[in-house]
Design an enzyme around this catalytic site. Sequence first.
Site, PDB file in Angstrom:
ATOM      1  N   HIS A  40       0.938  -1.183  -0.029  1.00  0.00           N
ATOM      2  CA  HIS A  40       0.006   0.192   0.051  1.00  0.00           C
ATOM      3  C   HIS A  40       0.676   1.217   0.094  1.00  0.00           C
ATOM      4  CE1 HIS A  40      -2.880   3.013   1.441  1.00  0.00           C
ATOM      5  NE2 HIS A  40      -3.602   2.323   1.138  1.00  0.00           N
TER       6      HIS A  40
ATOM      7  N   GLU B 103      -4.293   1.693  -7.121  1.00  0.00           N
ATOM      8  CA  GLU B 103      -4.804   2.678  -6.091  1.00  0.00           C
ATOM      9  C   GLU B 103      -4.141   4.026  -6.460  1.00  0.00           C
ATOM     10  OE1 GLU B 103      -6.837   1.030  -2.417  1.00  0.00           O
ATOM     11  OE2 GLU B 103      -4.886   1.109  -2.085  1.00  0.00           O
TER      12      GLU B 103
HETATM   13  C1  PEP Z   1      -6.894   3.202   0.569  1.00  0.00           C
HETATM   14  O1  PEP Z   1      -6.395   3.984   1.248  1.00  0.00           O
HETATM   15  O2  PEP Z   1      -6.405   2.418   0.009  1.00  0.00           O
HETATM   16  C2  PEP Z   1      -8.264   3.620   0.057  1.00  0.00           C
HETATM   17  C3  PEP Z   1      -8.766   3.058  -1.031  1.00  0.00           C
HETATM   18  O3  PEP Z   1      -8.829   4.400   0.780  1.00  0.00           O
HETATM   19  P1  PEP Z   1     -10.290   5.386   0.545  1.00  0.00           P
HETATM   20  O4  PEP Z   1     -11.098   4.703  -0.147  1.00  0.00           O
HETATM   21  O5  PEP Z   1     -10.556   5.991   1.824  1.00  0.00           O
HETATM   22  O6  PEP Z   1      -9.930   6.364  -0.488  1.00  0.00           O
END
Ligand code: PEP
Length: 268
Positions: free
Chosen positions: A97, A169
Amino acid sequence: MTVWVGTSWKMNKTLAEATDWARGLAEALAGRDLGDVQPFVIPPATAIAAVAQALAEEPRVLVGAQNAHWAEAGAWTGEVSVPQVADAGARIVEIGHSERREHFGETDETVRAKVAATLAHGLVPLLCVGEPAEVQAAGGSGAHVLGQVERALAGLEAEQLSRVLIAYEPIWAIGEHGRPATVAELAEPFAALGAHWGSRVAGLLYGGSVNLDNAADLLGIDHVDGLFVGRTAWRLEGYLRLLEIARSAEAARARTINDENDDKEKVK
Ligand code: PEP
């Protein structure tokens, strides 16, 4: 086709809060047809066992860990190993992450080692990748994430790859300072990931400011096999709504495939 809907709670929830959420989920899902929707929840390490226990009657929900060390055991103060999180009930390990890469020195090499250790113990690695805002602004999203994935999965065999989940992400889209991505912005990185990895891994997920208004559109993007969600899913009501949205999206997809097959039959 499986549609994954998962949440990571980051460093949130006491044991009581985690157990309430998980018990509530088990009650809400009892007797409910999930179709091909695959739910998963990734609590903090302290709550993995309690959440797994609370979900014992609802084994369709997979439980995960937010991190695990590559070594089996030993002098690694403060760390937990893959066998330890597996022992607590985890079947997925989130790896790489952006918060771990930024704040805890996670590198391509440690990510690669953790993916390998997770696979070796029969758990599912959930490999997180994503580019910073300046890379996106320069049009380099796809190339950036392909590089991260290539380095993390280097040397794995086809069978091992088939057990890996990838969560794209974008760093600029996640967390409370994130800006929700538009469908148009995600088309290029998912086209790149889909072309190179789509048929080789277990699924390509999207994460970053997913909410109840954008979830259906995000699930409609080519090569998106699911959602990985933070804030919107921390309240159980939010997570349950996301499961419903995914169920509808999956049913609509199945209808389209059936219609296409019917059309092909008619042409024959
Ligand atoms: C994350 O931090 O991986 C995430 C997906 O958070 P959010 O959905 O709150 O943006």
